[in-house]
Design a protein around this motif. Structure first.
Motif, PDB file in Angstrom:
ATOM      1  N   CYS A   2     -13.706   0.899  15.417  1.00 51.04           N
ATOM      2  CA  CYS A   2     -14.551  -0.083  14.762  1.00 51.04           C
ATOM      3  C   CYS A   2     -13.937  -1.469  14.741  1.00 51.04           C
ATOM      4  O   CYS A   2     -12.841  -1.690  15.227  1.00 51.04           O
ATOM      5  N   GLY A   3     -14.697  -2.358  14.135  1.00 52.76           N
ATOM      6  CA  GLY A   3     -14.212  -3.702  13.883  1.00 52.76           C
ATOM      7  C   GLY A   3     -14.268  -3.965  12.391  1.00 52.76           C
ATOM      8  O   GLY A   3     -15.199  -3.528  11.717  1.00 52.76           O
ATOM      9  N   ASN A  27     -20.752 -10.301  13.716  1.00 55.89           N
ATOM     10  CA  ASN A  27     -21.441 -10.637  14.968  1.00 55.89           C
ATOM     11  C   ASN A  27     -20.447 -10.789  16.099  1.00 55.89           C
ATOM     12  O   ASN A  27     -20.699 -10.379  17.229  1.00 55.89           O
ATOM     13  N   GLY A  28     -19.313 -11.392  15.768  1.00 57.02           N
ATOM     14  CA  GLY A  28     -18.281 -11.656  16.772  1.00 57.02           C
ATOM     15  C   GLY A  28     -17.640 -10.402  17.319  1.00 57.02           C
ATOM     16  O   GLY A  28     -17.138 -10.389  18.433  1.00 57.02           O
ATOM     17  N   CYS A  29     -17.620  -9.337  16.535  1.00 58.84           N
ATOM     18  CA  CYS A  29     -16.953  -8.124  17.024  1.00 58.84           C
ATOM     19  C   CYS A  29     -17.889  -6.922  17.035  1.00 58.84           C
ATOM     20  O   CYS A  29     -17.436  -5.783  16.967  1.00 58.84           O
ATOM     21  N   GLN A  30     -19.178  -7.180  17.137  1.00 57.73           N
ATOM     22  CA  GLN A  30     -20.149  -6.079  17.135  1.00 57.73           C
ATOM     23  C   GLN A  30     -19.904  -5.107  18.297  1.00 57.73           C
ATOM     24  O   GLN A  30     -20.195  -3.926  18.195  1.00 57.73           O
ATOM     25  N   ILE A 123     -23.242  -2.534   0.685  1.00 50.96           N
ATOM     26  CA  ILE A 123     -24.497  -2.380   1.424  1.00 50.96           C
ATOM     27  C   ILE A 123     -24.148  -1.952   2.826  1.00 50.96           C
ATOM     28  O   ILE A 123     -23.387  -2.633   3.527  1.00 50.96           O
ATOM     29  N   LYS A 124     -24.640  -0.793   3.232  1.00 47.85           N
ATOM     30  CA  LYS A 124     -24.325  -0.321   4.582  1.00 47.85           C
ATOM     31  C   LYS A 124     -25.488   0.471   5.132  1.00 47.85           C
ATOM     32  O   LYS A 124     -26.184   1.169   4.408  1.00 47.85           O
ATOM     33  N   ASP A 125     -25.678   0.335   6.436  1.00 46.85           N
ATOM     34  CA  ASP A 125     -26.828   0.992   7.049  1.00 46.85           C
ATOM     35  C   ASP A 125     -26.604   1.066   8.558  1.00 46.85           C
ATOM     36  O   ASP A 125     -25.705   0.417   9.084  1.00 46.85           O
ATOM     37  N   VAL A 126     -27.428   1.834   9.229  1.00 42.87           N
ATOM     38  CA  VAL A 126     -27.312   1.890  10.682  1.00 42.87           C
ATOM     39  C   VAL A 126     -27.816   0.572  11.274  1.00 42.87           C
ATOM     40  O   VAL A 126     -28.598  -0.140  10.664  1.00 42.87           O
ATOM     41  N   GLY A 127     -27.318   0.250  12.463  1.00 43.59           N
ATOM     42  CA  GLY A 127     -27.739  -0.963  13.145  1.00 43.59           C
ATOM     43  C   GLY A 127     -26.670  -2.046  13.125  1.00 43.59           C
ATOM     44  O   GLY A 127     -25.563  -1.844  12.616  1.00 43.59           O
ATOM     45  N   SER A 128     -27.010  -3.193  13.684  1.00 42.81           N
ATOM     46  CA  SER A 128     -26.056  -4.297  13.821  1.00 42.81           C
ATOM     47  C   SER A 128     -25.991  -5.120  12.539  1.00 42.81           C
ATOM     48  O   SER A 128     -26.780  -4.912  11.612  1.00 42.81           O
ATOM     49  N   ALA A 129     -25.066  -6.065  12.517  1.00 40.73           N
ATOM     50  CA  ALA A 129     -24.943  -6.965  11.369  1.00 40.73           C
ATOM     51  C   ALA A 129     -26.259  -7.696  11.125  1.00 40.73           C
ATOM     52  O   ALA A 129     -26.712  -7.848   9.985  1.00 40.73           O
TER      53      ALA A 129
END
Lengths: 303, 653
Positions: A2-3, A27-30, A123-129
């Motif tokens: 992960c990042g 975003n920078g380390c997605q 707050i956490k969920d599937v998907g990108s930032a």
């Protein structure tokens, strides 16, 4: 796999919104983790007030879950001040002065607890930032400090509850983001379970969080706890931890999981890669530092 | 000077522009780099690239001849695998600066991260500040100059090369020692420092390899030759295999190294049978025109796919384990049968490239023979993580086979017992791997398919990582796969057999709904067209043959591949032995074998009523043993008799 990212504003600087800064850093380390994204955000706190967030699912399932949460809160004498259902989570603010360990273990019977704290909200969920920001409006969050995490699920499932950050189950305001793998996980977990701590995932990051929080609850300073963690935890890790007033990191001695930091008078920011730090300061050549292997450090919010 | 603004242009477009400038002989200035990865990757022209700020991972990686100046910091692996040219970094460098360089000059004005110069082969890596731990880790040659302190474990497991330290030598790594320094070497260093305007008044200490671990202390002598088939055939408790093992261990006092695959009986393709009676399959005079067999592998994400005349490839086998003549024969056969060949670990020779029409170039942790020029002339790139015969371990090439010619192409000193690194310097997790894959794609302009070679271990997790990291296909290798040299215990006891490997892979992809996002080439003990069809029925997109092609090409399976005195001239680098091998003749033999595979695939398809190899499916198969049924989920129906059916092969070549 992960990042990770963390930021703390010092003094009265409000040149950054914590939420926006973390979204940009992630975003920078997605590329390091496309599966899920999460944030641990520290906002204003009021005495005797707790913020809780729980996974309740959707539809009828969520209605039933929320009902039993409310019932349990009532049984424990927690008075609901404010609540809201967002995505698959239920966020509720309560007046509560009792035992947090007890109420959090009790609530697990109703729903999966994401976080509990005076100022912490995870707050956490599937998907990108960007995806998670769209659902939960992370960018708007001002706050004082926070952590962020993008995850590529390797051994466990792609589910919101397997996403980071991890709350130290039972301990208010302690959160962690971690890149790496703890190889003495079961040994450490059994030790803590023998002392009646409960674990609600099989994720090694939850273990780090509970391990740290347990030591903090015994009155140890965060810095000392991080120092001990480098000896006690086996494996490869770079992690960031945050409490109500502090943020810190620890890195194992082989240091194969990257970490870069940047500090000014106004803030300290730490991330897996410099590209994330540059997202805060586009177009600037930053005087960054790479924490040496086997090191730790903490920063406090000056209040 | 052409200005490229990475605030406005993507790295991919930026790199295309940089390469274009290279062709035009124009220098480049990169502004707003903001620590982005892969800047300048794959540039092979002698231009100057100025990076105004920080660069991310693999800046100047896989480049040759260009001069890079980075004003501020760089991320992991600056100058990765660089051939010639230079990189000057104004600030600090993160981990593994100068990894696997083959001749470039890399100068870090600040401090540098851990494992500097890991597996470097030649050139100079100079750091004006301090180094972190394990500088010179597993280096094979070249020079590291550290003006500050050495960090701990300097020169850990270095094979050759020199490390000069101006500051404190904190701690020597395993098999490293301090030695005297002569004035000519110091003059050389001074000249280098002057050239880069670095002033340093102090003196130097020199660290080199101590030479205690380069060779096995006892060499394994050949006792007697038991053919593989005898060796693995009998299951008696005390059998010739056990006997031989005991004899050899009594002489060498350590684990054995041998060639070939595992000898334990394991659930395999013989434990599966076709539901339909195929006794008449192949009786028609020519079945091949009735079945569409052409298969494209590697194009699902937009790269140019490998175009196979049938769903078959050659498994990766190295020039090194095998002689140049053998690689030539296999390459020629792959061309005659219009399928793809694979370089394996040892780099790409002109002869191999010339022989094979389609050639996959494999990259391993030691980066032996790996370089941008051969990448550009490959038809596919492959990142080796592990292999079925010895998952988790690196290759072994005994000194007898490490000839000067072979050492040159691999970039290592000749005459060592080469134990290749088991892991990559820059792939320590799925998160690093994705950045590495991107580097390979950037360097070759996204033209080539990129595959991952996986030895079956934790297939369920590994295949998910492979698909998430964007590989075009996976070469999945079960534990029945063979090797040119591996420790006997590992060959027999470590890994997951080929059958559960493919099933786990498919289940895992199903679980995350991504079966269509990666292709699977299955290998590991696939013997003929019948096995191949069973693999396709189970769900593989193609199969690869290794051992079978070697045997078809004259191997007598004596298992002494590691010794280097192969009587057939296959597993040797000794010209005296190699001259027995006739590549043109064996190429025809291998080709005829491959055509027999084609015939069998077509004959079975025809008999099953299919006109396309993609129509094979699970319903065509049953399991003959409870174990195979349990592994594959196929119905246990032992009444279908023999798994080793004989499909008649007509003369096809």
């Amino acid at each position: 796999m992960c990042g990770i990212a963390g930021i703390m504003l010092k003094g009265s600087s409000n040149s950054f919104k914590i939420g926006e800064a973390l979204v940009n850093m992630l975003n920078g380390c997605q590329h390091r983790g496309p599966d899920s994204t999460g944030f641990a955000l520290y906002g204003e706190s009021q005495e005797n007030t707790l913020k809780l967030r729980l996974f309740v699912g959707q539809g009828d399932e969520s209605i039933a879950a929320i009902k039993s949460i409310q019932q349990l809160l009532d049984e424990h004498g927690a008075l609901i001040i404010d609540d809201e259902q967002v995505g698959e989570t239920y966020r509720v603010t309560v007046n509560y002065t009792g035992d947090i360990l007890k109420i959090s273990y009790a609530l697990e019977h109703a729903a999966k607890v994401v976080s509990i704290g005076n100022s912490l909200d995870i707050i956490k969920d599937v998907g990108s930032a960007e995806d998670v920001d769209e659902r939960y409006h992370i960018r708007k969050f001002q706050g004082s400090h926070g952590l962020g995490h993008v995850r590529l699920a390797t051994e466990s499932d792609v589910k919101p509850e397997a996403a980071h950050p991890f709350w130290a189950t039972g301990f208010a305001d302690v959160a962690i983001v971690h890149n790496g793998q703890i190889t003495n996980y079961w040994k450490m977990r059994r030790r803590l379970e023998q002392r009646d701590y409960e674990f609600h995932t099989d994720n090694d990051s939850e273990l780090i969080a509970v391990y740290l929080a347990d030591k903090l609850s015994q009155g140890d300073e965060l810095k000392d706890v991080l120092k001990t963690s480098i000896d006690d935890l086996d494996g490869t890790f770079s992690f960031l931890v945050s409490t109500k007033d502090e943020i810190g990191y620890a890195k194992d001695r082989l240091a194969v999981k990257p970490m870069v930091m940047y500090e000014t008078d106004d803030l300290v920011a730490i991330a897996s890669e410099e590209v994330s730090l540059n997202k805060l300061f586009p177009g600037q050549a930053l005087n960054t530092k790479e924490p040496p292997p086997g090191t730790y450090n903490t920063w406090s919010r000056s209040i | 000077m052409v200005k490229i603004d990475l605030g406005k242009t993507s790295v991919r477009e930026g790199n295309e522009q940089i390469r274009q400038c290279g062709q035009n002989g124009e220098n480049v200035e990169v502004i707003n780099p903001d620590a982005r990865h892969h800047i300048g990757v794959g540039l092979v022209h002698p231009i100057t690239v100025k990076v105004r700020g920080s660069a991310g991972y693999f800046c100047a990686g896989l480049s040759d001849a260009a001069h890079f100046e980075v004003e501020n910091n760089v991320g992991w692996g600056v100058g990765d695998n660089m051939y010639s040219g230079s990189v000057v970094v104004g600030g600090n460098a993160s981990a593994i600066p100068g990894v696997a360089i083959r001749g470039a000059e890399i100068v870090i004005r600040g401090n540098m991260g851990s494992r500097a110069g890991q597996v470097m082969k030649a050139g100079t890596l100079c750091c004006a500040g301090n180094a972190n731990f394990m500088a010179g880790y597993m280096m094979y040659g070249g020079r590291i100059i550290i003006l500050g302190d050495s960090g701990v474990k300097i020169g850990e497991d270095m094979t050759a090369g020199e490390i000069f330290i101006g500051g404190k030598v904190e701690d020597l790594g395993s098999d490293a020692e301090l030695t005297d320094i002569d004035s000519a070497e110091v003059d050389d260093i001074r000249e280098f420092l002057d050239r880069y305007q670095i002033s340093f008044k102090g003196s130097f200490k020199k660290v080199i390899n101590a030479g205690k671990k380069l060779r096995y202390s006892t060499s394994e002598t050949q006792m007697r030759s038991i053919p593989f088939f005898t060796f693995s055939g009998a299951s008696d408790y005390w059998n010739p295999k056990i006997q031989e093992d005991l004899y050899i261990k009594s002489q060498i006092g350590r684990y054995r190294i041998r060639g070939y695959g595992g000898a334990r009986p394991l659930p395999h393709f013989s434990d599966l049978a076709f539901r339909k009676d195929l006794s008449q399959a192949g009786s028609e005079s020519n079945v091949i025109p009735n079945v569409r067999m052409r298969t494209e592998i590697g194009g699902i994400n937009g790269a140019q796919p490998l175009k196979l005349s049938m769903p078959v490839m050659i498994a990766p086998m190295s020039y090194g384990a095998l002689s140049a003549s053998t690689k030539r024969a296999i390459g020629l056969a792959s061309t005659l049968s219009d399928i793809a060949e694979n370089t394996g670990e040892g780099g790409m020779s002109d002869a191999q490239r010339g022989a094979a029409k389609q050639l996959i170039f494999q990259m391993l942790g030691g980066r032996l023979g790996w370089n941008i020029h051969d990448m550009k002339r490959a038809d596919g790139l492959e990142i080796y993580i592990s292999q079925g015969a010895k998952p988790g371990l690196g290759g072994q090439l005994m000194a007898k086979k490490v000839t000067p010619e072979l050492a040159k192409i691999r970039g290592i000193p000749p005459g060592i017992d080469l134990r290749s690194p088991s892991r990559h310097p820059d792939i320590l997790g799925a998160d690093d791997l994705v950045i590495k894959v991107e580097e390979l794609r950037e360097a070759t302009g996204y033209r080539l398919p990129v595959s991952i070679k996986l030895g079956a271990g934790r297939v369920r997790d590994d295949i998910k990582i492979a698909v998430k990291d964007g590989f075009d296909f996976v070469e999945l290798d079960g534990m029945q796969g063979s090797t040119g040299a591996g420790s006997a215990e590992v060959i027999d006891y470590v890994g997951i057999p080929t059958l559960p490997a493919i099933i786990e892979a498919l289940d895992a992809l199903e679980e995350i709904g991504r079966r269509d996002d990666i292709q699977i080439v299955l290998m590991g003990g696939i013997r003929d067209g019948v096995d191949a069809v069973k693999a396709l029925c189970l769900g593989a997109d193609a199969v690869a043959f290794g051992t079978s092609t070697i045997i078809a090409g004259g191997c007598i399976a004596c298992m002494q591949c590691h010794v280097g005195t192969c009587v057939t001239g296959i597993a040797t680098q000794d010209p005296e032995h190699e001259k027995r091998y006739q590549p043109e003749v064996e190429a025809q033999n291998i080709h005829r074998f491959l055509e027999s595979v084609r015939w069998q695939i077509a004959a079975i398809a025809n008999e099953l009523g299919y006109d396309d190899v993609t129509q094979f499916n699970r319903d065509d198969l049953v399991a003959l043993t409870p174990e195979a049924a349990d592994i594959t989920g196929l119905p246990y129906e032992p009444q279908y008799g023999d798994g080793d059916i004989d499909i008649k092969v007509r003369a096809v070549v």
